[in-house]
Design an enzyme around this catalytic site. Structure first.
Site, PDB file in Angstrom:
ATOM      1  N   ASP A  89      33.032  10.764  -3.139  1.00 56.36           N
ATOM      2  CA  ASP A  89      32.793  12.194  -2.918  1.00 56.36           C
ATOM      3  C   ASP A  89      32.647  12.445  -1.411  1.00 56.36           C
ATOM      4  OD1 ASP A  89      32.130  14.809  -3.766  1.00 56.36           O
ATOM      5  OD2 ASP A  89      29.982  14.345  -3.804  1.00 56.36           O
ATOM      6  N   GLU A 140      39.877  19.382   0.134  1.00 55.71           N
ATOM      7  CA  GLU A 140      39.164  20.667   0.126  1.00 55.71           C
ATOM      8  C   GLU A 140      39.734  21.635   1.150  1.00 55.71           C
ATOM      9  OE1 GLU A 140      34.496  21.779  -0.102  1.00 55.71           O
ATOM     10  OE2 GLU A 140      35.000  20.415   1.504  1.00 55.71           O
ATOM     11  N   HIS A 185      25.833  23.408  -1.287  1.00 55.22           N
ATOM     12  CA  HIS A 185      25.303  22.127  -1.782  1.00 55.22           C
ATOM     13  C   HIS A 185      23.775  22.088  -1.766  1.00 55.22           C
ATOM     14  CE1 HIS A 185      29.365  20.519  -0.687  1.00 55.22           C
ATOM     15  NE2 HIS A 185      29.147  19.783  -1.763  1.00 55.22           N
TER      16      HIS A 185
HETATM   17  P1  13P Z   1      25.007  20.019  -5.853  1.00 56.88           P
HETATM   18  O1  13P Z   1      24.051  19.054  -5.315  1.00 56.88           O
HETATM   19  O2  13P Z   1      24.749  21.383  -5.330  1.00 56.88           O
HETATM   20  O3  13P Z   1      25.104  19.977  -7.341  1.00 56.88           O
HETATM   21  O4  13P Z   1      26.464  19.645  -5.292  1.00 56.88           O
HETATM   22  C1  13P Z   1      27.222  18.663  -5.898  1.00 56.88           C
HETATM   23  C2  13P Z   1      28.467  18.409  -5.137  1.00 56.88           C
HETATM   24  O5  13P Z   1      29.210  19.295  -4.802  1.00 56.88           O
HETATM   25  C3  13P Z   1      28.794  17.036  -4.834  1.00 56.88           C
HETATM   26  O6  13P Z   1      29.997  16.930  -4.145  1.00 56.88           O
HETATM   27  O1  G3H Z   2      28.149  16.786  -1.860  1.00 56.57           O
HETATM   28  C1  G3H Z   2      27.346  15.911  -2.009  1.00 56.57           C
HETATM   29  C2  G3H Z   2      26.189  16.001  -2.919  1.00 56.57           C
HETATM   30  O2  G3H Z   2      25.575  17.251  -2.849  1.00 56.57           O
HETATM   31  C3  G3H Z   2      25.226  14.896  -2.672  1.00 56.57           C
HETATM   32  O3  G3H Z   2      24.837  14.982  -1.347  1.00 56.57           O
HETATM   33  O4  G3H Z   2      24.147  12.568  -1.324  1.00 56.57           O
HETATM   34  O5  G3H Z   2      24.601  13.852   0.773  1.00 56.57           O
HETATM   35  O6  G3H Z   2      22.574  14.364  -0.605  1.00 56.57           O
HETATM   36  P1  G3H Z   2      23.982  13.870  -0.573  1.00 56.57           P
HETATM   37 ZN    ZN Z   3      30.374  18.472  -2.744  1.00 59.54          ZN
END
Ligand code: 13P
Ligand code: G3H
Ligand code: ZN
Length: 289
Positions: A89, A140, A185
């Site tokens: 991700d 994206e 996010h």
């Molecule tokens: P959230 O933490 O807002 O659910 O976002 C998830 C996300 O987009 C991970 O890529």
């Molecule tokens: O897009 C990512 C998720 O919201 C998780 O984010 O692991 O950087 O807190 P993070």
């Molecule tokens: Zn995300």
């Protein structure tokens, strides 16, 4: 099952008006919970790892983090009979290539901060790399901000321009496209509405399935509506961490003497299984394995 590329399920979801849930994992227990929930709901599901999660799992070394999670994700998927994918991700170019080499079945290049044409060029190159190992490629257009506790001016969020999305999708050959419709996010409550008119316009111009980031802060009414309009992969992180941590907090607040981590991690994992199952059913992915 071995780790799957769940793109065929995402394409089917896009046609039929449901969505595959993609759940972030920061620990082994969270990855296990996602696979166990997929199994219980007979649903396709995605275990996904953010850049910060890799750094955490690798104790500061993100390549080591990728290696750990590649192994954990593989075993989690092989322990159930539902199709489970392992997804990187918000990856950098280097992380995407490394993840593909380690057997991830899905990757996202986050071109945030790159000029549009450079984002296209890198994404196109990474698409070829992903497709050469039968992995799914996500990229994206637009910005879903990560405020990390800082003040955010919602009026300044750069939502996806439909014509740019169409050009990007066509020129890169990306499998699934993340778009910005107003979500943010890391929100702990569901206060945000999506720009659904914009989504309809993008859907008319882009044939690929669309991805919603930052779903934890979006109202369920809007997520449902968005799924019916083409959002076929929905990312959920904060909502899942809240369930996991909530379970642990309950145990620790009731028993100040507990020292065995299995006592609270078991409850965290069980809570997260329930939360992932709820989202899978909400997205309509139950029974679709
Ligand atoms: P959230 O933490 O807002 O659910 O976002 C998830 C996300 O987009 C991970 O890529
Ligand atoms: O897009 C990512 C998720 O919201 C998780 O984010 O692991 O950087 O807190 P993070
Ligand atoms: Zn995300």
């Amino acid at each position: 099952m071995t780790l799957q590329n769940v793109l065929p399920w995402i394409i089917r979801a896009h046609k039929e008006g449901w969505a595959v849930g993609a759940f972030n994992a920061n620990t082994m227990e969270q990855a296990q919970a996602i696979a166990l929930a997929a199994q219980a709901e007979n649903a396709p599901a995605i275990i996904q790892i953010s850049h910060r999660a890799l750094t955490y799992i690798g104790s500061g070394n993100e390549i080591r983090g990728l290696q750990y999670i590649a192994a954990i994700g593989k075993v989690a998927a092989e322990s159930v009979s539902a199709p489970v994918s392992l997804h990187l991700d918000h990856g950098s170019e280097r992380d995407v290539l490394q993840a593909l080499a380690l057997g991830f079945t899905s990757v996202m290049f986050d071109g945030d901060g790159y000029p549009f044409d450079e984002n296209i060029a890198i994404t196109k190159k990474l698409c070829e790399a992903a497709h050469s190992v039968n992995a799914c490629m996500e990229a994206e257009v637009g910005e879903v901000p990560k405020p990390d506790g800082k003040e955010l001016n919602h009026a300044n969020i750069e939502l996806t321009d439909p014509d740019e999305a169409a050009r990007f999708a066509e020129m890169t050959g990306v499998d699934i496209l993340a778009i910005a419709l107003g979500s943010v996010h890391g929100m702990k409550s569901k206060e945000v509405s999506l720009d659904l008119n914009r989504l309809e316009t993008i859907r008319a111009k882009v044939s690929q399935p669309l991805v919603l980031h930052g779903s934890s802060g979006v109202s369920d009414v809007d997520i449902k509506q968005g799924v019916s309009l083409g959002l076929a992969k929905v990312n959920v992180a904060t909502q899942m961490s809240a369930a996991f941590t909530g379970g642990i907090r309950d145990v620790l607040s009731k028993d100040g003497d507990v020292v065995d981590p299995r006592k609270y991690l078991t409850v965290g994992r069980e809570n997260q299984v329930a939360a992932v199952r709820e989202r899978i059913r909400f997205l309509g992915a139950n029974g679709k394995a």
